[in-house]
Design a protein around this motif. Sequence first.
Motif, mmCIF file in Angstrom:
data_model
loop_
_atom_site.group_PDB
_atom_site.id
_atom_site.type_symbol
_atom_site.label_atom_id
_atom_site.label_comp_id
_atom_site.label_asym_id
_atom_site.label_seq_id
_atom_site.Cartn_x
_atom_site.Cartn_y
_atom_site.Cartn_z
ATOM 1 N N GLU A 103 38.430 35.301 33.484
ATOM 2 C CA GLU A 103 39.581 35.650 33.980
ATOM 3 C C GLU A 103 40.457 36.391 32.936
ATOM 4 O O GLU A 103 41.282 37.404 33.699
ATOM 5 C CB GLU A 103 40.430 34.349 34.339
ATOM 6 C CG GLU A 103 39.753 33.849 35.621
ATOM 7 C CD GLU A 103 40.293 32.387 36.285
ATOM 8 O OE1 GLU A 103 41.579 32.086 35.533
ATOM 9 O OE2 GLU A 103 39.783 31.783 36.800
ATOM 10 N N SER A 104 40.339 36.179 31.858
ATOM 11 C CA SER A 104 41.244 37.193 30.849
ATOM 12 C C SER A 104 40.936 38.494 30.735
ATOM 13 O O SER A 104 41.726 39.453 30.784
ATOM 14 C CB SER A 104 41.055 36.191 29.448
ATOM 15 O OG SER A 104 41.574 37.177 28.577
ATOM 16 N N ASP A 107 42.100 40.056 34.000
ATOM 17 C CA ASP A 107 43.593 40.519 33.829
ATOM 18 C C ASP A 107 43.615 41.726 32.996
ATOM 19 O O ASP A 107 44.695 42.460 33.371
ATOM 20 C CB ASP A 107 44.235 39.337 33.367
ATOM 21 C CG ASP A 107 44.103 38.196 34.384
ATOM 22 O OD1 ASP A 107 43.975 38.298 35.561
ATOM 23 O OD2 ASP A 107 44.683 36.905 33.935
#
Length: 113
Positions: A103-104, A107
């Motif tokens: 997810e990092s 993003d």
Amino acid sequence: EDVPRRIEIEYFWPIPAKAFADITWTGMSRNLDEPALAALAGSIEKLNSLYEDVRPGDRYALTYVPGIGTELALNGSPKGLVEGADFSAALFAIWLGEEALDESLRDRLLAQR
């Protein structure tokens, strides 16, 4: 949205082709339900058959062109093409989807738009 997409990744350590195939199945299964995954199984296997082992410094690129398909290239050399906008959307969801593998990273990639 059926738009061109591209992701290119440089690898810092060796990775066997089988690992790419495994992560493709894992990543797609995180973002698709069973019927959708089953419908794309042949396309996933086609992509997975194109992977080769990589060495440090190698680069894989996935490029989707609407109406043509998704091309896998290793160090700028095309390895093959998989047709289908639905396949491309599911493949790119591995990095950009609601259930991205990281997810990092997702993003940060989306912040670059």
